[in-house]
Enzyme design. Structure first.
Site, PDB file in Angstrom:
ATOM      1  N   SER A  10      14.218 -25.604 -11.281  1.00  0.00           N
ATOM      2  CA  SER A  10      14.732 -24.835 -12.415  1.00  0.00           C
ATOM      3  C   SER A  10      16.092 -24.309 -12.002  1.00  0.00           C
ATOM      4  O   SER A  10      16.238 -23.721 -10.929  1.00  0.00           O
ATOM      5  CB  SER A  10      13.805 -23.652 -12.718  1.00  0.00           C
ATOM      6  OG  SER A  10      14.535 -22.648 -13.400  1.00  0.00           O
ATOM      7  N   HIS A  34      13.738 -28.910 -14.774  1.00  0.00           N
ATOM      8  CA  HIS A  34      13.107 -27.947 -15.688  1.00  0.00           C
ATOM      9  C   HIS A  34      14.205 -27.052 -16.249  1.00  0.00           C
ATOM     10  O   HIS A  34      14.955 -26.427 -15.490  1.00  0.00           O
ATOM     11  CB  HIS A  34      12.090 -27.136 -14.882  1.00  0.00           C
ATOM     12  CG  HIS A  34      11.357 -26.103 -15.653  1.00  0.00           C
ATOM     13  ND1 HIS A  34      10.196 -26.379 -16.356  1.00  0.00           N
ATOM     14  CD2 HIS A  34      11.588 -24.780 -15.828  1.00  0.00           C
ATOM     15  CE1 HIS A  34       9.753 -25.276 -16.915  1.00  0.00           C
ATOM     16  NE2 HIS A  34      10.586 -24.290 -16.618  1.00  0.00           N
ATOM     17  N   ASP A  36      15.235 -23.886 -18.602  1.00  0.00           N
ATOM     18  CA  ASP A  36      14.684 -22.656 -19.171  1.00  0.00           C
ATOM     19  C   ASP A  36      15.568 -22.140 -20.298  1.00  0.00           C
ATOM     20  O   ASP A  36      16.649 -21.609 -20.054  1.00  0.00           O
ATOM     21  CB  ASP A  36      14.582 -21.594 -18.063  1.00  0.00           C
ATOM     22  CG  ASP A  36      13.478 -21.901 -17.080  1.00  0.00           C
ATOM     23  OD1 ASP A  36      12.332 -22.066 -17.527  1.00  0.00           O
ATOM     24  OD2 ASP A  36      13.767 -21.994 -15.865  1.00  0.00           O
ATOM     25  N   MET A  38      16.128 -19.465 -23.192  1.00  0.00           N
ATOM     26  CA  MET A  38      15.695 -18.100 -23.543  1.00  0.00           C
ATOM     27  C   MET A  38      16.572 -17.544 -24.645  1.00  0.00           C
ATOM     28  O   MET A  38      17.780 -17.762 -24.635  1.00  0.00           O
ATOM     29  CB  MET A  38      15.831 -17.184 -22.328  1.00  0.00           C
ATOM     30  CG  MET A  38      15.041 -17.651 -21.135  1.00  0.00           C
ATOM     31  SD  MET A  38      15.286 -16.519 -19.758  1.00  0.00           S
ATOM     32  CE  MET A  38      14.227 -17.304 -18.544  1.00  0.00           C
ATOM     33  N   HIS A  67      11.767 -25.890 -21.347  1.00  0.00           N
ATOM     34  CA  HIS A  67      10.764 -24.822 -21.483  1.00  0.00           C
ATOM     35  C   HIS A  67      11.344 -23.785 -22.446  1.00  0.00           C
ATOM     36  O   HIS A  67      12.301 -23.086 -22.106  1.00  0.00           O
ATOM     37  CB  HIS A  67      10.498 -24.234 -20.084  1.00  0.00           C
ATOM     38  CG  HIS A  67       9.640 -23.026 -20.074  1.00  0.00           C
ATOM     39  ND1 HIS A  67       9.528 -22.208 -18.973  1.00  0.00           N
ATOM     40  CD2 HIS A  67       8.817 -22.499 -21.014  1.00  0.00           C
ATOM     41  CE1 HIS A  67       8.688 -21.222 -19.247  1.00  0.00           C
ATOM     42  NE2 HIS A  67       8.255 -21.371 -20.479  1.00  0.00           N
ATOM     43  N   MET A  69      11.460 -20.559 -24.200  1.00  0.00           N
ATOM     44  CA  MET A  69      11.033 -19.156 -24.256  1.00  0.00           C
ATOM     45  C   MET A  69      11.794 -18.495 -25.393  1.00  0.00           C
ATOM     46  O   MET A  69      12.667 -17.650 -25.184  1.00  0.00           O
ATOM     47  CB  MET A  69      11.324 -18.479 -22.906  1.00  0.00           C
ATOM     48  CG  MET A  69      10.374 -18.939 -21.813  1.00  0.00           C
ATOM     49  SD  MET A  69      11.000 -18.619 -20.158  1.00  0.00           S
ATOM     50  CE  MET A  69      12.037 -20.057 -19.955  1.00  0.00           C
ATOM     51  N   MET A 138       2.226 -20.500 -16.695  1.00  0.00           N
ATOM     52  CA  MET A 138       3.218 -19.587 -16.116  1.00  0.00           C
ATOM     53  C   MET A 138       2.562 -18.750 -15.027  1.00  0.00           C
ATOM     54  O   MET A 138       1.523 -18.123 -15.266  1.00  0.00           O
ATOM     55  CB  MET A 138       3.784 -18.639 -17.190  1.00  0.00           C
ATOM     56  CG  MET A 138       4.728 -19.265 -18.199  1.00  0.00           C
ATOM     57  SD  MET A 138       6.108 -20.146 -17.470  1.00  0.00           S
ATOM     58  CE  MET A 138       6.955 -18.829 -16.590  1.00  0.00           C
ATOM     59  N   ASP A 176       4.766 -22.837 -12.975  1.00  0.00           N
ATOM     60  CA  ASP A 176       6.160 -22.379 -13.027  1.00  0.00           C
ATOM     61  C   ASP A 176       6.227 -20.881 -12.774  1.00  0.00           C
ATOM     62  O   ASP A 176       5.633 -20.099 -13.519  1.00  0.00           O
ATOM     63  CB  ASP A 176       6.701 -22.711 -14.431  1.00  0.00           C
ATOM     64  CG  ASP A 176       8.130 -22.262 -14.663  1.00  0.00           C
ATOM     65  OD1 ASP A 176       8.861 -22.046 -13.684  1.00  0.00           O
ATOM     66  OD2 ASP A 176       8.515 -22.147 -15.846  1.00  0.00           O
TER      67      ASP A 176
END
Ligand code: DX5
Ligand code: ZN
Length: 220
Positions: A10, A34, A36, A38, A67, A69, A138, A176
């Site tokens: 990540s 990966h 992330d 957000m 991913h 979020m 998670m 993760d």
């Protein structure tokens, strides 16, 4: 039975001014990347979105695992597919009935996964595993890299492994948050297939060595 272990990085805690260079150094040692995403709403932090992913796509051949979020993940699927993401994982906390999200992802050629936060019970995702290429467990509360691994989530990895194996489902189990060689080993014993490490790789003095240590830790 878990599949051969796969290691992802990540880049959340990487030096964003040198992202291409940092990724280039570790890319040959990784199985996938990966990403992330957000929104400052579902989690109290902002990261990056499709434009950064599109830039990374130009310099990387890795599988891109996004991913999400964010409170409204489906609104991003098309832009992510265009930017070069290969899979999207959405939180069960925002889509308690994820069938429509799975269909929308597949229509765009994206693989689909579900994610559950540490306090969310495995029962929340169990009925939907058939829809998934990936179940992301998670092991920290999402929002920030560099947090400590929450060992209680390993029970969910074990429960997912049992259900996936007993029903012969295809979903991979990914873990993760707070992944180090020690916590990766525990997660592998519990049945995880894929391991996402942020800080332990991108903040290591020797990131390539750090990936190799992770790989050695999860070797069966
Ligand atoms: C947390 C993110 C993780 C995180 C992993 O919200 O979903 O992917 O970046 O970073 P480390 O390995 O530092 O916990
Ligand atoms: Zn993540």
């Amino acid at each position: 039975m878990a599949k051969p272990a796969r290691i992802a990085a990540s880049i959340l805690n990487a030096d964003f001014a040198r992202l291409g260079e940092e990724l280039g150094r570790i890319e040959p040692y990784l199985d996938f990347l990966h990403l992330d995403i957000m929104d400052g709403h579902f989690v109290p932090n902002l990261s990056y979105g499709p434009p950064v992913i599109a830039s990374l796509r130009h310099v990387s051949r890795l599988f891109f695992d996004a991913h999400l979020m964010v409170t409204n993940p489906m609104a991003l699927f098309e832009a992510l597919a265009k930017a070069g993401a290969n899979s999207v994982t959405v939180h069960i906390e925002v889509y308690p009935d994820p069938a429509r999200a799975a269909a929308a992802a597949r229509d765009l050629g994206l693989q689909f996964g579900l994610v559950l936060n540490p306090p969310t019970p495995f029962a929340a995702v169990a009925p939907f595993l058939e829809l998934c290429d990936l179940l992301l467990v998670m092991s920290v509360n999402p929002g920030f890299g560099g947090q400590g691994f929450i060992p209680e989530v390993l029970e969910k990895v074990e429960a997912a492994r049992k259900l996936i194996d007993s029903r012969g489902l295809a979903a991979d189990i990914e873990i993760d948050g707070g992944i180090t060689p020690d916590t990766a080993r525990l997660a592998r014993r519990a049945g995880a297939d894929a391991f996402v490490a942020g800080t332990a790789v991108v903040r290591a003095p020797d990131p390539v060595g750090a990936v190799e240590e992770l790989r050695a830790a999860v070797r069966d």
